[in-house]
Design a protein around this motif. Structure first.
Motif, PDB file in Angstrom:
ATOM      1  N   GLN A  90       0.839  -1.195   0.000  1.00 29.91           N
ATOM      2  CA  GLN A  90       0.000   0.000   0.000  1.00 29.91           C
ATOM      3  C   GLN A  90       0.875   1.247   0.000  1.00 29.91           C
ATOM      4  O   GLN A  90       1.957   1.250   0.583  1.00 29.91           O
ATOM      5  CB  GLN A  90      -0.903   0.039   1.234  1.00 29.91           C
ATOM      6  CG  GLN A  90      -1.922  -1.071   1.291  1.00 29.91           C
ATOM      7  CD  GLN A  90      -2.719  -1.043   2.587  1.00 29.91           C
ATOM      8  OE1 GLN A  90      -2.792  -0.030   3.272  1.00 29.91           O
ATOM      9  NE2 GLN A  90      -3.305  -2.175   2.918  1.00 29.91           N
ATOM     10  N   ILE A  91       0.360   2.285  -0.650  1.00 29.65           N
ATOM     11  CA  ILE A  91       0.972   3.612  -0.577  1.00 29.65           C
ATOM     12  C   ILE A  91       0.166   4.388   0.447  1.00 29.65           C
ATOM     13  O   ILE A  91      -1.065   4.480   0.331  1.00 29.65           O
ATOM     14  CB  ILE A  91       0.940   4.309  -1.947  1.00 29.65           C
ATOM     15  CG1 ILE A  91       1.740   3.501  -2.962  1.00 29.65           C
ATOM     16  CG2 ILE A  91       1.460   5.740  -1.827  1.00 29.65           C
ATOM     17  CD1 ILE A  91       1.626   3.997  -4.382  1.00 29.65           C
ATOM     18  N   GLN A  92       0.838   4.920   1.452  1.00 27.88           N
ATOM     19  CA  GLN A  92       0.141   5.601   2.534  1.00 27.88           C
ATOM     20  C   GLN A  92       0.618   7.039   2.701  1.00 27.88           C
ATOM     21  O   GLN A  92       1.788   7.349   2.470  1.00 27.88           O
ATOM     22  CB  GLN A  92       0.347   4.874   3.863  1.00 27.88           C
ATOM     23  CG  GLN A  92      -0.276   3.503   3.896  1.00 27.88           C
ATOM     24  CD  GLN A  92      -0.082   2.818   5.242  1.00 27.88           C
ATOM     25  OE1 GLN A  92       0.939   2.974   5.886  1.00 27.88           O
ATOM     26  NE2 GLN A  92      -1.077   2.040   5.640  1.00 27.88           N
ATOM     27  N   GLN A  93      -0.302   7.892   3.128  1.00 27.16           N
ATOM     28  CA  GLN A  93       0.011   9.261   3.505  1.00 27.16           C
ATOM     29  C   GLN A  93       0.720   9.219   4.856  1.00 27.16           C
ATOM     30  O   GLN A  93       0.297   8.505   5.764  1.00 27.16           O
ATOM     31  CB  GLN A  93      -1.279  10.068   3.590  1.00 27.16           C
ATOM     32  CG  GLN A  93      -1.084  11.485   4.043  1.00 27.16           C
ATOM     33  CD  GLN A  93      -2.385  12.123   4.471  1.00 27.16           C
ATOM     34  OE1 GLN A  93      -3.243  11.463   5.040  1.00 27.16           O
ATOM     35  NE2 GLN A  93      -2.507  13.411   4.211  1.00 27.16           N
ATOM     36  N   GLN A  94       1.785   9.991   5.013  1.00 26.16           N
ATOM     37  CA  GLN A  94       2.605   9.930   6.220  1.00 26.16           C
ATOM     38  C   GLN A  94       1.811  10.211   7.492  1.00 26.16           C
ATOM     39  O   GLN A  94       1.921   9.462   8.472  1.00 26.16           O
ATOM     40  CB  GLN A  94       3.769  10.903   6.105  1.00 26.16           C
ATOM     41  CG  GLN A  94       4.755  10.795   7.247  1.00 26.16           C
ATOM     42  CD  GLN A  94       5.983  11.651   7.013  1.00 26.16           C
ATOM     43  OE1 GLN A  94       5.954  12.616   6.238  1.00 26.16           O
ATOM     44  NE2 GLN A  94       7.070  11.280   7.640  1.00 26.16           N
ATOM     45  N   THR A  95       1.010  11.259   7.508  1.00 26.16           N
ATOM     46  CA  THR A  95       0.249  11.591   8.715  1.00 26.16           C
ATOM     47  C   THR A  95      -0.712  10.463   9.076  1.00 26.16           C
ATOM     48  O   THR A  95      -0.799  10.066  10.234  1.00 26.16           O
ATOM     49  CB  THR A  95      -0.519  12.919   8.532  1.00 26.16           C
ATOM     50  OG1 THR A  95       0.434  13.956   8.297  1.00 26.16           O
ATOM     51  CG2 THR A  95      -1.330  13.258   9.758  1.00 26.16           C
ATOM     52  N   ALA A  96      -1.417   9.927   8.093  1.00 29.39           N
ATOM     53  CA  ALA A  96      -2.356   8.840   8.362  1.00 29.39           C
ATOM     54  C   ALA A  96      -1.624   7.590   8.842  1.00 29.39           C
ATOM     55  O   ALA A  96      -2.076   6.923   9.780  1.00 29.39           O
ATOM     56  CB  ALA A  96      -3.168   8.530   7.106  1.00 29.39           C
ATOM     57  N   ALA A  97      -0.489   7.278   8.218  1.00 31.05           N
ATOM     58  CA  ALA A  97       0.273   6.090   8.629  1.00 31.05           C
ATOM     59  C   ALA A  97       0.770   6.236  10.058  1.00 31.05           C
ATOM     60  O   ALA A  97       0.701   5.291  10.852  1.00 31.05           O
ATOM     61  CB  ALA A  97       1.452   5.872   7.681  1.00 31.05           C
ATOM     62  N   ASN A  98       1.266   7.416  10.403  1.00 34.17           N
ATOM     63  CA  ASN A  98       1.773   7.633  11.757  1.00 34.17           C
ATOM     64  C   ASN A  98       0.655   7.660  12.786  1.00 34.17           C
ATOM     65  O   ASN A  98       0.816   7.156  13.900  1.00 34.17           O
ATOM     66  CB  ASN A  98       2.597   8.920  11.823  1.00 34.17           C
ATOM     67  CG  ASN A  98       3.913   8.787  11.092  1.00 34.17           C
ATOM     68  OD1 ASN A  98       4.402   7.693  10.844  1.00 34.17           O
ATOM     69  ND2 ASN A  98       4.486   9.915  10.727  1.00 34.17           N
ATOM     70  N   ASP A  99      -0.491   8.238  12.433  1.00 36.73           N
ATOM     71  CA  ASP A  99      -1.633   8.253  13.358  1.00 36.73           C
ATOM     72  C   ASP A  99      -2.149   6.846  13.622  1.00 36.73           C
ATOM     73  O   ASP A  99      -2.466   6.487  14.751  1.00 36.73           O
ATOM     74  CB  ASP A  99      -2.776   9.107  12.804  1.00 36.73           C
ATOM     75  CG  ASP A  99      -2.508  10.595  12.885  1.00 36.73           C
ATOM     76  OD1 ASP A  99      -1.538  10.996  13.573  1.00 36.73           O
ATOM     77  OD2 ASP A  99      -3.269  11.364  12.255  1.00 36.73           O
TER      78      ASP A  99
END
Length: 128
Positions: A90-99
């Motif tokens: 998966q390609i994830q947005q950094q903020t969403a992945a960290n949250d």
């Protein structure tokens, strides 16, 4: 530490090197392969490419959310074909992945040399 063998890690790491080149970001091994599970093998191998929020937004604008999902499926199939592993990419947005996954271990991929894949046998000459 992961539940993958040295050979599997070698293949996965080598397969991820072009992702680092193409996106300029390091993909990560995450999820159940990073946790000891006794005698239960993980169902799949989770690999994530985490893009900073601006780059993720630009990519989403260019190809849409469905394009991001399809790109994940296509890259996952590419990784699976080279490694023989059941890859969930998966390609994830950094903020969403960290949250969502902040504080959990991430193993960087696409960086290692052959010296990192010696397995558990000692390297060097045997003592006489």
């Amino acid at each position: 530490m992961s539940t993958l063998s040295p050979r599997q890690m070698f293949l996965l790491d080598i397969a991820c090197a072009p992702l680092r080149e193409a996106f300029g970001e390091t993909p990560y091994l995450v999820g159940t392969t990073m946790e000891p599970r006794g005698d239960r093998a993980p169902r799949d191998v989770d690999v994530r490419l985490i893009l900073d929020d601006k780059r993720h937004a630009k990519l989403t604008k260019a190809i849409g959310s469905d394009g991001i999902s399809f790109l994940g499926l296509a890259v996952g199939q590419y990784l699976a074909s080279l490694t023989g592993l059941p890859i969930d990419f998966q390609i994830q947005q950094q903020t969403a992945a960290n949250d969502h996954h902040g504080g959990k271990r991430r193993n960087p991929l696409g960086l290692r040399s052959l010296a990192n894949f010696s397995g558990d046998a000692p390297i060097g000459k045997a003592k006489p």
